[in-house]
Design an enzyme around this catalytic site. Structure first.
Site, PDB file in Angstrom:
ATOM      1  N   ARG A 275       0.827  -1.197   0.000  1.00 29.94           N
ATOM      2  CA  ARG A 275       0.000   0.000   0.000  1.00 29.94           C
ATOM      3  C   ARG A 275       0.870   1.259   0.000  1.00 29.94           C
ATOM      4  O   ARG A 275       2.045   1.218   0.345  1.00 29.94           O
ATOM      5  CB  ARG A 275      -0.911   0.017   1.225  1.00 29.94           C
ATOM      6  N   LYS A 300      -3.512  -1.669   8.412  1.00 35.21           N
ATOM      7  CA  LYS A 300      -4.869  -2.161   8.628  1.00 35.21           C
ATOM      8  C   LYS A 300      -4.891  -3.482   9.392  1.00 35.21           C
ATOM      9  O   LYS A 300      -5.661  -4.381   9.091  1.00 35.21           O
ATOM     10  CB  LYS A 300      -5.608  -2.297   7.288  1.00 35.21           C
ATOM     11  N   ARG A 383      -1.682  -2.684  -6.468  1.00 34.46           N
ATOM     12  CA  ARG A 383      -1.690  -3.831  -5.546  1.00 34.46           C
ATOM     13  C   ARG A 383      -2.365  -5.045  -6.189  1.00 34.46           C
ATOM     14  O   ARG A 383      -1.850  -6.167  -6.105  1.00 34.46           O
ATOM     15  CB  ARG A 383      -2.401  -3.403  -4.262  1.00 34.46           C
ATOM     16  N   TYR A 425      -9.454  -8.587  -5.468  1.00 34.76           N
ATOM     17  CA  TYR A 425      -8.175  -8.285  -6.117  1.00 34.76           C
ATOM     18  C   TYR A 425      -7.979  -9.064  -7.417  1.00 34.76           C
ATOM     19  O   TYR A 425      -6.859  -9.252  -7.860  1.00 34.76           O
ATOM     20  CB  TYR A 425      -7.019  -8.596  -5.154  1.00 34.76           C
TER      21      TYR A 425
END
Length: 631
Positions: A275, A300, A383, A425
């Site tokens: 990130r 996170k 990502r 993703y």
């Protein structure tokens, strides 16, 4: 309509709860007052039916944003324990003496550590049932039991302290002790599920079932849209563009501005899948192999120890990645991050990561859109693209993954705890992927090769050898600088005829890769292959919630709330007129020629423009390019 700062709302809630805690009221009364304070906070943001009805609903934030602002408020109480925690831990310690030492140690720990230890203990206790079933098939004390117990120790390492004793001479006593651990542990697990660790207010700063269902439905809709709107990335073009950034000397980047950091920051994220906050501030990386690094500092992770290390792949040499990351973080534009994380005052309720993300997202995302040539793309897309490339590159060939499926691969390589999160993703597919692809070093001077093909046509181009001399001069210039723009003024310095120069530039335009722009000046024709391959049908932007928590993405620290009652719709008030979106130029990354000049390309209103000239900075060059065509 007045502006109400989120920070003020949260600080009001915190002050109110602290005052209640400090009072000498009975605990039951305190709990009621804390619940009421939480309700007032929720009403101010979202739940007030008087304020948010009729047209007032148009002014209300979304359920997803409401959840993010609730998360901000909850974080202010993260270090506070429930008022009954100590008493309940003492009861559990007495009730389950075999676990007393572990439970009692929590009383002297910070709240974050308590959560980590409690989570670890719960994970350990959840293994009791499957471990007991497997152990029932082992004849403890027999000759063949040692190997079976060794396999169990390997499978259940948290229980190795007790399993290893089963191979000793007093195995019967140790077996009975283990069964007591199982018996007490199973009962303790049930009670830990009911144990309140967090401050009382956190149990009231929760979404209602309807609100939670709304957000979950939105997530489901986003995932459904993603799976039916895949984005195809041309792998060689994408990776070549990334390598071009990584292989450029850092001196070519304007690392003294936030936006100037964007190319290198994005390229490092693209080859590591980390990130923005992990690249720029929080992540720690150490080379562990030619294409692997040990990474700690995952963002996170509320209850994870920041020192937890993961081995991740890099899509460039790991040593180069770490060197460039160090250079990026030590640049002047990143030198004030320690001050940025402090915020602007007591009413700045964003997390430290949120404060840095706020300034960097605004600086980086415009460059990312121009890099892809697609306004739908943002920094965090790197990502998901990384995950797809890493999967194609390593999943089938690295023995590390031989016993797991692709969902586990995506989960571990991205650092997720939940296997469902990785489903978000997989929107990107790769075209023209090859494990044997290698970046071009760019040694071939294609313009010079094209000019050399014109050699035989030059003797008759002009009287005598003037045409040949002009052509040889141009070849020398292009050989010295493959990206040189050849113009009338360039060649007049060599005393050639202006008429012959004009004729020659038109004749050799294709070989030089130049064209006459709308300003009447010669411009370089830079044809950059598309990274995002066009869809057969136009794909709309997917307005999605963040992958895990939106709090770090929300950089607005105030929203507008109607202080009065909700407005009822009236006949006189028609719908708001839709304002057409203003056209904006989309610039490609500025190319520094190294001699004080820049090459600029941009798209505007469906047309392509190119410009080259002197400028003090990439931004100044872009401004000059724009003013050349639209003064």
């Amino acid at each position: 309509m007045s502006k109400v700062k989120i920070g003020e709302l949260i600080n009001t809630l915190v002050n109110e709860v602290e005052a209640i805690d400090a009072s000498d009221r009975p605990q039951g009364d305190k709990t009621k007052r804390i619940k009421a304070a939480a309700a007032r906070y929720k009403n101010a943001l979202f739940n007030d039916k008087r304020k948010f009805r009729g047209k007032g609903l148009q002014k209300r934030i979304t359920a997803n944003t409401f959840n993010a602002y609730m998360s901000r408020a909850r974080k202010r109480f993260d270090d506070k324990l429930h008022h009954s925690f100590d008493k309940n831990i003492n009861k559990l310690s007495e009730k389950y003496p075999l676990y007393s030492e572990e439970l009692s140690s929590w009383l002297s720990m910070p709240t974050a550590n308590i959560r980590q230890h409690m989570s670890s203990l719960q994970s350990k206790l959840k293994e009791i049932m499957p471990l007991a079933e497997e152990l029932s098939n082992v004849r403890i004390g027999s000759k063949g039991s040692d190997a079976k117990i060794a396999r169990l120790i390997k499978k259940y390492p948290d229980w190795s302290f007790a399993l290893s004793d089963l191979n000793s001479d007093d195995w019967k006593e140790r077996r009975d002790y283990l069964y007591k651990l199982f018996q007490q542990g199973s009962a303790l697990l049930e009670e830990l599920h009911q144990l309140k660790v967090n401050h009382e207010v956190l149990y009231h700063l929760q979404l209602s079932p309807a609100e939670r269902t709304s957000i979950q439905q939105r997530w489901a809709d986003v995932l459904r849209e993603k799976k039916r709107n895949v984005v195809v990335i041309d792998y060689p073009t994408y990776m070549q563009s990334i390598y071009d950034i990584l292989n450029n000397p850092a001196t070519l980047f304007s690392l003294n501005t936030r936006s100037g950091m964007a190319p290198l920051a994005f390229a490092l994220a693209a080859v590591s899948g980390r990130r923005m906050i992990e690249i720029m501030f929080q992540g720690e990386f150490a080379v562990s192999g030619k294409y692997t690094v040990n990474f700690s500092g995952q963002a996170k992770k509320r209850s994870e120890d920041k020192s937890v290390t993961r081995t991740i792949y890099t899509l460039c040499e790991a040593k180069l990645f770490v060197e460039l990351l160090t250079e990026l973080r030590s640049c002047s534009a990143a030198s004030d991050f320690d001050e940025v994380v402090k915020g602007y005052g007591k009413d700045d309720t964003r997390s430290e990561n949120g404060r840095i993300n706020a300034i960097l997202a605004k600086a980086f995302n415009p460059w990312v859109k121009s890099f892809f040539g697609d306004d739908r793309r943002v920094y965090k897309d790197s990502r998901a693209i990384y995950a797809r490339i890493a999967y194609e590159m390593f999943f089938r060939v690295d023995p590390r993954w031989k016993n797991v499926d692709e969902d586990v691969f995506f989960m571990e390589i991205l650092g997720h705890d939940d296997e469902n999160t990785q489903l978000h993703y997989k929107q990107f597919k790769l075209a023209n992927f090859s494990r044997t692809w290698r970046p071009e070093v760019g040694d071939e001077n294609t313009r010079l090769v094209a000019l050399q093909k014109l050699d035989d046509e030059m003797p008759g181009f002009a009287r005598g050898d003037a045409g040949v001399r002009l052509h040889e001069t141009v070849k020398q210039l292009v050989e010295q600088d493959p990206s040189a723009k050849i113009t009338n003024s360039t060649l007049r310095a060599f005393k050639f005829s202006p008429t012959m120069i004009s004729r020659y530039l038109e004749f050799a335009a294709d070989a030089l890769g130049q064209f006459v722009g709308e300003n009447g000046q010669w411009q370089l024709k830079i044809e950059t292959p598309a990274i995002v391959l066009p869809d057969e049908e136009s794909v709309e932007t997917i307005d999605e919630p963040d992958d895990e928590s939106q709090d770090d993405e929300l950089d607005e620290d105030e929203i507008e709330l109607d202080e009065g009652g909700g407005d009822e719709p009236t006949e006189e008030e028609g719908p708001e007129e839709h304002q057409p979106t203003a056209l904006k130029p989309v610039f490609k990354p500025a190319k520094n020629n190294g001699d004080g000049t820049y090459k600029i390309e941009f798209e505007y209103d469906g047309k392509h423009y190119a410009w080259s000239g002197p400028a003090d900075s990439p931004m100044a060059a872009m401004r000059s390019a724009w003013e050349t065509y639209y003064s």
